[in-house]
Design a protein around this motif. Structure first.
Motif, mmCIF file in Angstrom:
data_model
loop_
_atom_site.group_PDB
_atom_site.id
_atom_site.type_symbol
_atom_site.label_atom_id
_atom_site.label_comp_id
_atom_site.label_asym_id
_atom_site.label_seq_id
_atom_site.Cartn_x
_atom_site.Cartn_y
_atom_site.Cartn_z
ATOM 1 N N LEU A 33 9.767 1.777 -4.372
ATOM 2 C CA LEU A 33 9.770 0.465 -3.722
ATOM 3 C C LEU A 33 9.693 0.579 -2.206
ATOM 4 O O LEU A 33 8.994 -0.219 -1.556
ATOM 5 N N PHE A 34 10.396 1.543 -1.635
ATOM 6 C CA PHE A 34 10.569 1.535 -0.189
ATOM 7 C C PHE A 34 9.935 2.721 0.541
ATOM 8 O O PHE A 34 9.845 2.706 1.763
ATOM 9 N N ASN A 35 9.486 3.747 -0.197
ATOM 10 C CA ASN A 35 8.887 4.917 0.462
ATOM 11 C C ASN A 35 7.382 5.010 0.259
ATOM 12 O O ASN A 35 6.752 5.939 0.771
ATOM 13 N N THR A 36 6.804 4.089 -0.508
ATOM 14 C CA THR A 36 5.368 4.143 -0.764
ATOM 15 C C THR A 36 4.589 3.751 0.488
ATOM 16 O O THR A 36 4.836 2.697 1.085
ATOM 17 N N GLU A 37 3.640 4.610 0.862
ATOM 18 C CA GLU A 37 2.790 4.315 2.017
ATOM 19 C C GLU A 37 1.622 3.441 1.568
ATOM 20 O O GLU A 37 0.896 3.789 0.630
ATOM 21 N N LEU A 38 1.433 2.316 2.248
ATOM 22 C CA LEU A 38 0.378 1.385 1.883
ATOM 23 C C LEU A 38 -0.887 1.713 2.674
ATOM 24 O O LEU A 38 -1.286 0.987 3.582
ATOM 25 N N SER A 39 -1.538 2.792 2.293
ATOM 26 C CA SER A 39 -2.745 3.239 3.000
ATOM 27 C C SER A 39 -3.953 2.430 2.533
ATOM 28 O O SER A 39 -3.954 1.838 1.451
ATOM 29 N N GLU A 40 -5.003 2.440 3.355
ATOM 30 C CA GLU A 40 -6.211 1.689 3.024
ATOM 31 C C GLU A 40 -6.840 2.200 1.729
ATOM 32 O O GLU A 40 -7.337 1.420 0.919
ATOM 33 N N ALA A 41 -6.829 3.514 1.537
ATOM 34 C CA ALA A 41 -7.428 4.076 0.322
ATOM 35 C C ALA A 41 -6.684 3.596 -0.920
ATOM 36 O O ALA A 41 -7.292 3.241 -1.933
ATOM 37 N N ASN A 93 -4.657 -7.552 3.225
ATOM 38 C CA ASN A 93 -4.678 -6.289 3.967
ATOM 39 C C ASN A 93 -3.293 -5.670 4.067
ATOM 40 O O ASN A 93 -2.291 -6.236 3.586
ATOM 41 N N ALA A 94 -3.224 -4.521 4.712
ATOM 42 C CA ALA A 94 -1.971 -3.768 4.804
ATOM 43 C C ALA A 94 -0.896 -4.563 5.545
ATOM 44 O O ALA A 94 0.285 -4.515 5.173
ATOM 45 N N ASP A 95 -1.267 -5.305 6.565
ATOM 46 C CA ASP A 95 -0.279 -6.085 7.322
ATOM 47 C C ASP A 95 0.388 -7.137 6.439
ATOM 48 O O ASP A 95 1.606 -7.317 6.490
ATOM 49 N N ALA A 96 -0.437 -7.841 5.650
ATOM 50 C CA ALA A 96 0.115 -8.861 4.759
ATOM 51 C C ALA A 96 1.021 -8.244 3.698
ATOM 52 O O ALA A 96 2.068 -8.800 3.346
#
Length: 464
Positions: free
Chosen positions: A132-140, A195-198
């Motif tokens: 929940l809290f450590n996942t990186e929300l990368s573009e890929a 997107n990543a920001d949202a």
């Protein structure tokens, strides 16, 4: 921190795990942590297994049509991996614990579902928190998750479907009606503007302790209270975003429509859909019992007595601020008019003469029995608590059987009469052409071709 008295009481419950405690499924050990996270714990006599549900209070309803898929997209991303090993490595960690997990986004919540061996319940919770809290929300990862959701949602309408007024994918007639009334989105979110920001904003604003409920059912660890206080108690609370106001029905929809669901076929689906009115504090139980009664009445009328439909159904569904009551049947293309007329006659006859009290009592007994057998086992009980959170208060869930026992035949009669006074919508889903129509078109086209050829030959012969 937990008070000494509350800790001792909870530990005693976990240690006893008595048959009396397990038998009363409506009684749980429930309390909030200091950060606002709500705990619902239910020890059971089933050894070696724990069912876990972490409910986050954000779903589709909190977003407009352009951003509707945002919570769903984040749900998928939270399984994409917590390190360089990605989704495969994350799944391997859960497999190593002997567990299984999934997640679901609904209108009002996003819920993470875990089934794990009792010995690894705390390790599984640790892995869930990391996801929940450590996942990186990368573009890929975002792009990969978008492709998965696009596949799950199905295709958008083809050009011929748009031309014929057909909806996309497997949306049912009630959902299409809800779209006409402004209660549902016309099409699935394109995902392009998410997107990543949202996504990060969604996680930071909604994935906060005071917007979560943790449900655990089964062979609970004796050290669980201290663990939950330490690990889940450290999650930060946050100011809750303002809830989005659900759209109201515009009331603007055609009373009768034919929906084209394919080009050729010999079957059709008929639907009579009613706007479901509010009937007071026994509203849910009243409509459920009336649904059961009409399910039997329609089955007897359409299948047993007239052989028109194999499996007619009566369903209830909700969209935004409105709910609907629908009667549905799949019939032969040529039987549409007769089916609709028989259903209308049946409804008006029941409204005029009243429901049969003996049948009501028989179906009530079935509903009461169903409430018992459908919540057997840790998994079913955890799902029951998840679906009934609105009926939870201070360590106890409301008993739906009490409401069912209070409903009398006269109340069902009144509800049916009120239902028939509401706006009614007729929807028929059928292909553009039946088999006979297709053959007739083919024969007609062949004749036209032959006539054209004959005319051309005659013209050629007359030329000098």
């Amino acid at each position: 921190m937990l008070s000494i008295g509350r800790t001792l009481a909870l530990l005693l419950s976990l240690l006893l795990c008595s048959s009396v405690l397990a038998a009363d499924r409506f009684k749980v050990e429930g309390y909030p942590l200091d950060n606002g996270l709500q705990l619902i714990l239910k020890p059971s006599s089933e050894r070696g297994h724990v069912s876990i549900r972490l409910v986050v209070g954000v779903g589709f309803d909190q977003f407009d049509c352009r951003h509707k898929e945002l919570p769903h997209l984040l749900e998928h991303l939270l399984f994409s991996g917590i390190d360089d090993s990605g989704e495969a490595g994350l799944e391997a960690r859960m497999q190593a614990l002997g567990g299984d997990w999934n997640a679901y986004t609904r209108d009002s919540d996003t819920t993470f579902v875990l089934e794990v061996p009792a010995a690894n319940q705390r390790a599984a919770l640790n892995l869930l928190l990391a996801a929940l809290f450590n996942t990186e929300l990368s573009e890929a990862r975002i792009d990969a998750a978008k492709r998965v959701i696009a596949h799950e949602n199905g295709e958008h309408p083809a050009a011929w479907q748009r031309l014929l007024g057909s909806a996309a994918g497997d949306n049912d007639a009630t959902e299409q009606l809800a779209t006409e009334l402004g209660l549902a989105c016309a099409e699935h979110d394109s995902l392009d503007n998410l997107n990543a920001d949202a996504l990060e904003r969604l996680r930071s604003e909604w994935y906060v302790a005071n917007n979560m409920t943790l449900i655990m059912v089964g062979d609970l660890d004796r050290r669980l209270p201290a663990y939950l206080e330490r690990r889940f108690g450290e999650l930060p609370p946050g100011p809750m975003p303002e809830l989005r106001e659900l759209p109201e029905s515009t009331g603007k929809a055609e009373a009768e429509r034919t929906l084209r669901n394919s080009l050729v076929g010999d079957t059709a689906k008929v639907h009579l859909i009613f706007a479901e009115p509010w009937v007071g504090e026994l509203d849910h139980g009243t409509w459920q019992l009336l649904r059961d009664y009409l399910q039997w009445a329609v089955y007897r009328e359409l299948r047993l007595e007239h052989g028109l439909a194999y499996g007619p159904s009566v369903e209830r569904s909700a969209y935004a601020s409105s709910s609907f009551f629908s009667i549905n049947a799949e019939v032969a293309r040529g039987d549409v008019d007769e089916t609709l007329q028989r259903v209308r006659d049946l409804l008006h006859g029941l409204a005029r003469d009243g429901l049969d009290a003996d049948t009501v009592e028989r179906l009530r007994n079935v509903a009461l029995a169903r409430q018992n057998w459908t919540v057997q086992g840790n998994t079913a009980l955890a799902d029951y608590y998840w679906s009934s959170l609105g009926d939870y208060e201070e360590g106890r869930f409301a008993d739906p059987a009490k409401q069912l026992r209070q409903i009398h035949t006269a109340q069902l009669d009144a509800a049916l009469n009120l239902l028939l006074k509401q706006p009614t919508y007729q929807r028929v889903e059928k292909p553009l052409l039946g088999t006979h129509g297709l053959i007739a078109c083919a024969v007609g086209f062949a004749l036209l071709v032959l006539l054209a050829i004959g005319g051309l030959v005659g013209l050629l012969r007359r030329r000098p």
